[in-house]
Every structure is written in structure tokens, then in C-alpha cells.
Scaffold this motif. Structure first.
Motif, PDB file in Angstrom:
ATOM      1  N   ASP A 129       0.819  -1.209   0.000  1.00 24.34           N
ATOM      2  CA  ASP A 129       0.000   0.000   0.000  1.00 24.34           C
ATOM      3  C   ASP A 129       0.856   1.262   0.000  1.00 24.34           C
ATOM      4  OD1 ASP A 129      -2.376  -1.363  -0.127  1.00 24.34           O
ATOM      5  OD2 ASP A 129      -2.640  -1.409   2.043  1.00 24.34           O
ATOM      6  N   ALA A 130       1.987   1.223   0.685  1.00 25.36           N
ATOM      7  CA  ALA A 130       2.882   2.381   0.715  1.00 25.36           C
ATOM      8  C   ALA A 130       3.515   2.620  -0.655  1.00 25.36           C
ATOM      9  CB  ALA A 130       3.964   2.187   1.763  1.00 25.36           C
ATOM     10  N   LEU A 131       3.662   1.546  -1.444  1.00 27.08           N
ATOM     11  CA  LEU A 131       4.285   1.680  -2.762  1.00 27.08           C
ATOM     12  C   LEU A 131       3.330   2.198  -3.822  1.00 27.08           C
ATOM     13  CD1 LEU A 131       6.385  -1.593  -2.889  1.00 27.08           C
ATOM     14  CD2 LEU A 131       7.172   0.723  -2.420  1.00 27.08           C
ATOM     15  N   ARG A 132       2.093   2.367  -3.478  1.00 27.67           N
ATOM     16  CA  ARG A 132       1.115   2.853  -4.455  1.00 27.67           C
ATOM     17  C   ARG A 132       1.218   4.361  -4.668  1.00 27.67           C
ATOM     18  NH1 ARG A 132      -1.558  -1.656  -5.568  1.00 27.67           N
ATOM     19  NH2 ARG A 132      -2.022  -3.116  -3.914  1.00 27.67           N
ATOM     20  N   ARG A 133       1.963   5.051  -3.800  1.00 25.06           N
ATOM     21  CA  ARG A 133       2.166   6.485  -3.973  1.00 25.06           C
ATOM     22  C   ARG A 133       3.184   6.719  -5.092  1.00 25.06           C
ATOM     23  NH1 ARG A 133       3.931   6.263   1.260  1.00 25.06           N
ATOM     24  NH2 ARG A 133       5.736   7.444   0.566  1.00 25.06           N
ATOM     25  N   ALA A 134       2.996   7.775  -5.849  1.00 31.31           N
ATOM     26  CA  ALA A 134       3.864   8.054  -6.996  1.00 31.31           C
ATOM     27  C   ALA A 134       5.324   8.249  -6.578  1.00 31.31           C
ATOM     28  CB  ALA A 134       3.365   9.285  -7.743  1.00 31.31           C
TER      29      ALA A 134
END
Length: 82
Positions: A61-66
Motif C-alpha cells: 500500500d505504501a508503494l502505491r504512492r507516486a
């Protein structure tokens, strides 16, 4: 079990097939982002070290940020087999 790069090179040079050993609790979640990350790193779900790589990513989920994705790309390119 995950193989280190030296073991992988030796086994590949000898023509051996590396099998993934399933340990309890070592299943990959069904997630499109994870599949994309594995492909970008030159690996697939059936690779011996896919679970260890998944764990190294941290929370998906943290990696979904650009900004997190941009920071991850150099690392993924470094993981690709040469």
C-alpha cells in the motif's frame, strides 16, 4: 528458500533447474502491483527468490504512492539479471 546470486549463477551454469521451496506462510498475495514489480525486476511468481523480494518491498500500500514508485525503479532495474 532463496538462492543468492552466486548460487544462482552456478546452478544456471550447470544447467540445473532452481525450484521454489514453499515454507509455511510464504505465499504471495494476489496483487497487480506485486506482479508488476516482479516483472520489472525480471522475476516471476515462480522464481525461487520471489517471496524474499516481496518481503523486501515492505507494505505494498505504501508503494502505491507516486513518489514511492519513482524511488523504487532504480532498485528494480538493479535486480534485473544481466
Amino acid at each position: 528458500m532463496s538462492w543468492d546470486p552466486v548460487q544462482i549463477a552456478a546452478l544456471d551454469a550447470l544447467g540445473h533447474v532452481r525450484y521454489r521451496v514453499h515454507m509455511p506462510g510464504q505465499t504471495l498475495p494476489e496483487d497487480a502491483l506485486l506482479d508488476a514489480l516482479l516483472r520489472a525486476s525480471g522475476r516471476g511468481r515462480d522464481d525461487a527468490d520471489a517471496f524474499a523480494l516481496y518481503r523486501s518491498f515492505g507494505a505494498l500500500d505504501a508503494l502505491r504512492r507516486a513518489d514511492a514508485k519513482r524511488a523504487l525503479w532504480p532498485r528494480l532495474r538493479g535486480l534485473r539479471p544481466r
